[in-house]
Design a protein around this motif. Structure first.
Motif, PDB file in Angstrom:
ATOM      1  N   LEU A  74      45.396  42.637  57.165  1.00  0.00           N
ATOM      2  CA  LEU A  74      44.620  41.486  56.701  1.00  0.00           C
ATOM      3  C   LEU A  74      44.679  40.340  57.713  1.00  0.00           C
ATOM      4  N   PRO A  75      43.647  39.489  57.749  1.00  0.00           N
ATOM      5  CA  PRO A  75      43.671  38.315  58.625  1.00  0.00           C
ATOM      6  C   PRO A  75      44.711  37.302  58.132  1.00  0.00           C
ATOM      7  N   PRO A  76      44.972  36.263  58.906  1.00  0.00           N
ATOM      8  CA  PRO A  76      46.015  35.287  58.555  1.00  0.00           C
ATOM      9  C   PRO A  76      45.825  34.609  57.188  1.00  0.00           C
ATOM     10  N   THR A  77      44.579  34.361  56.803  1.00  0.00           N
ATOM     11  CA  THR A  77      44.324  33.832  55.459  1.00  0.00           C
ATOM     12  C   THR A  77      43.264  34.699  54.801  1.00  0.00           C
ATOM     13  N   ILE A  78      43.355  34.773  53.487  1.00  0.00           N
ATOM     14  CA  ILE A  78      42.429  35.609  52.729  1.00  0.00           C
ATOM     15  C   ILE A  78      41.902  34.833  51.532  1.00  0.00           C
ATOM     16  N   ASP A  79      40.839  35.359  50.943  1.00  0.00           N
ATOM     17  CA  ASP A  79      40.278  34.700  49.761  1.00  0.00           C
ATOM     18  C   ASP A  79      41.123  35.030  48.532  1.00  0.00           C
ATOM     19  N   LEU A  80      40.915  34.266  47.496  1.00  0.00           N
ATOM     20  CA  LEU A  80      41.699  34.396  46.278  1.00  0.00           C
ATOM     21  C   LEU A  80      41.581  35.793  45.670  1.00  0.00           C
ATOM     22  N   MET A  81      40.390  36.365  45.673  1.00  0.00           N
ATOM     23  CA  MET A  81      40.201  37.662  45.040  1.00  0.00           C
ATOM     24  C   MET A  81      40.910  38.792  45.790  1.00  0.00           C
ATOM     25  N   THR A  82      40.994  38.699  47.096  1.00  0.00           N
ATOM     26  CA  THR A  82      41.739  39.709  47.853  1.00  0.00           C
ATOM     27  C   THR A  82      43.221  39.632  47.500  1.00  0.00           C
ATOM     28  N   ALA A 128      43.081  35.126  37.807  1.00  0.00           N
ATOM     29  CA  ALA A 128      43.382  34.566  39.117  1.00  0.00           C
ATOM     30  C   ALA A 128      42.869  33.134  39.226  1.00  0.00           C
ATOM     31  N   TYR A 129      41.620  32.911  38.823  1.00  0.00           N
ATOM     32  CA  TYR A 129      41.065  31.555  38.906  1.00  0.00           C
ATOM     33  C   TYR A 129      41.741  30.614  37.913  1.00  0.00           C
ATOM     34  N   GLU A 130      42.105  31.132  36.762  1.00  0.00           N
ATOM     35  CA  GLU A 130      42.825  30.313  35.784  1.00  0.00           C
ATOM     36  C   GLU A 130      44.170  29.865  36.352  1.00  0.00           C
ATOM     37  N   LEU A 131      44.918  30.810  36.928  1.00  0.00           N
ATOM     38  CA  LEU A 131      46.211  30.474  37.525  1.00  0.00           C
ATOM     39  C   LEU A 131      46.050  29.514  38.697  1.00  0.00           C
ATOM     40  N   ALA A 132      45.020  29.718  39.511  1.00  0.00           N
ATOM     41  CA  ALA A 132      44.782  28.840  40.659  1.00  0.00           C
ATOM     42  C   ALA A 132      44.489  27.413  40.187  1.00  0.00           C
ATOM     43  N   ARG A 133      43.638  27.278  39.176  1.00  0.00           N
ATOM     44  CA  ARG A 133      43.308  25.936  38.660  1.00  0.00           C
ATOM     45  C   ARG A 133      44.531  25.231  38.100  1.00  0.00           C
ATOM     46  N   LYS A 134      45.430  25.986  37.473  1.00  0.00           N
ATOM     47  CA  LYS A 134      46.642  25.412  36.878  1.00  0.00           C
ATOM     48  C   LYS A 134      47.754  25.197  37.904  1.00  0.00           C
ATOM     49  N   GLY A 135      47.563  25.686  39.121  1.00  0.00           N
ATOM     50  CA  GLY A 135      48.617  25.597  40.132  1.00  0.00           C
ATOM     51  C   GLY A 135      49.733  26.597  39.878  1.00  0.00           C
ATOM     52  N   GLU A 136      49.421  27.703  39.195  1.00  0.00           N
ATOM     53  CA  GLU A 136      50.428  28.689  38.826  1.00  0.00           C
ATOM     54  C   GLU A 136      50.228  30.050  39.493  1.00  0.00           C
ATOM     55  N   GLY A 147      37.350  22.745  49.973  1.00  0.00           N
ATOM     56  CA  GLY A 147      36.104  22.548  49.245  1.00  0.00           C
ATOM     57  C   GLY A 147      36.155  23.320  47.945  1.00  0.00           C
ATOM     58  N   ASP A 148      35.209  24.215  47.765  1.00  0.00           N
ATOM     59  CA  ASP A 148      35.175  25.049  46.566  1.00  0.00           C
ATOM     60  C   ASP A 148      35.930  26.363  46.738  1.00  0.00           C
ATOM     61  N   LEU A 149      36.487  26.597  47.922  1.00  0.00           N
ATOM     62  CA  LEU A 149      37.147  27.867  48.215  1.00  0.00           C
ATOM     63  C   LEU A 149      38.652  27.768  48.060  1.00  0.00           C
ATOM     64  N   TYR A 150      39.246  28.854  47.627  1.00  0.00           N
ATOM     65  CA  TYR A 150      40.700  28.989  47.603  1.00  0.00           C
ATOM     66  C   TYR A 150      41.077  29.941  48.730  1.00  0.00           C
ATOM     67  N   ARG A 151      42.039  29.539  49.555  1.00  0.00           N
ATOM     68  CA  ARG A 151      42.526  30.398  50.639  1.00  0.00           C
ATOM     69  C   ARG A 151      44.012  30.648  50.422  1.00  0.00           C
ATOM     70  N   VAL A 152      44.438  31.858  50.743  1.00  0.00           N
ATOM     71  CA  VAL A 152      45.820  32.276  50.550  1.00  0.00           C
ATOM     72  C   VAL A 152      46.379  32.728  51.887  1.00  0.00           C
ATOM     73  N   SER A 153      47.586  32.301  52.200  1.00  0.00           N
ATOM     74  CA  SER A 153      48.260  32.717  53.431  1.00  0.00           C
ATOM     75  C   SER A 153      48.715  34.166  53.284  1.00  0.00           C
ATOM     76  N   THR A 154      48.269  35.023  54.183  1.00  0.00           N
ATOM     77  CA  THR A 154      48.656  36.436  54.120  1.00  0.00           C
ATOM     78  C   THR A 154      50.166  36.618  54.259  1.00  0.00           C
TER      79      THR A 154
END
Length: 67
Positions: free
Chosen positions: A9-17, A29-37, A46-53
């Motif tokens: 995987l690349p250094p950062t990935i989208d939330l769904m990956t 996943a989106y529920e947990l992301a919105r809650k910070g959990e 912006g509107d995107l969530y990025r995750v460190s691989t």
């Protein structure tokens, strides 16, 4: 997702990956992301969530060395 796939995987990935690797569905996943959990640190761009691989691999206890 296989370890081989995770390591490619690349250094950062989208939330769904990241969610897929963790076995979490889209809605949860989106529920947990919105809650910070979400189990892995997320950066919102912006509107995107990025995750460190590397963070995801640590949570999954995947060895980063390719010996």
């Amino acid at each position: 997702m296989r370890v081989k796939d995770l390591l490619s995987l690349p250094p950062t990935i989208d939330l769904m990956t990241a969610a897929s690797a963790l076995g979490i569905g889209r809605t949860k996943a989106y529920e947990l992301a919105r809650k910070g959990e979400f189990p892995v640190h997320i950066v919102r761009v912006g509107d995107l969530y990025r995750v460190s691989t590397p963070d995801l691999l640590r949570v999954l206890d995947v060895n980063l060395s390719r010996d």
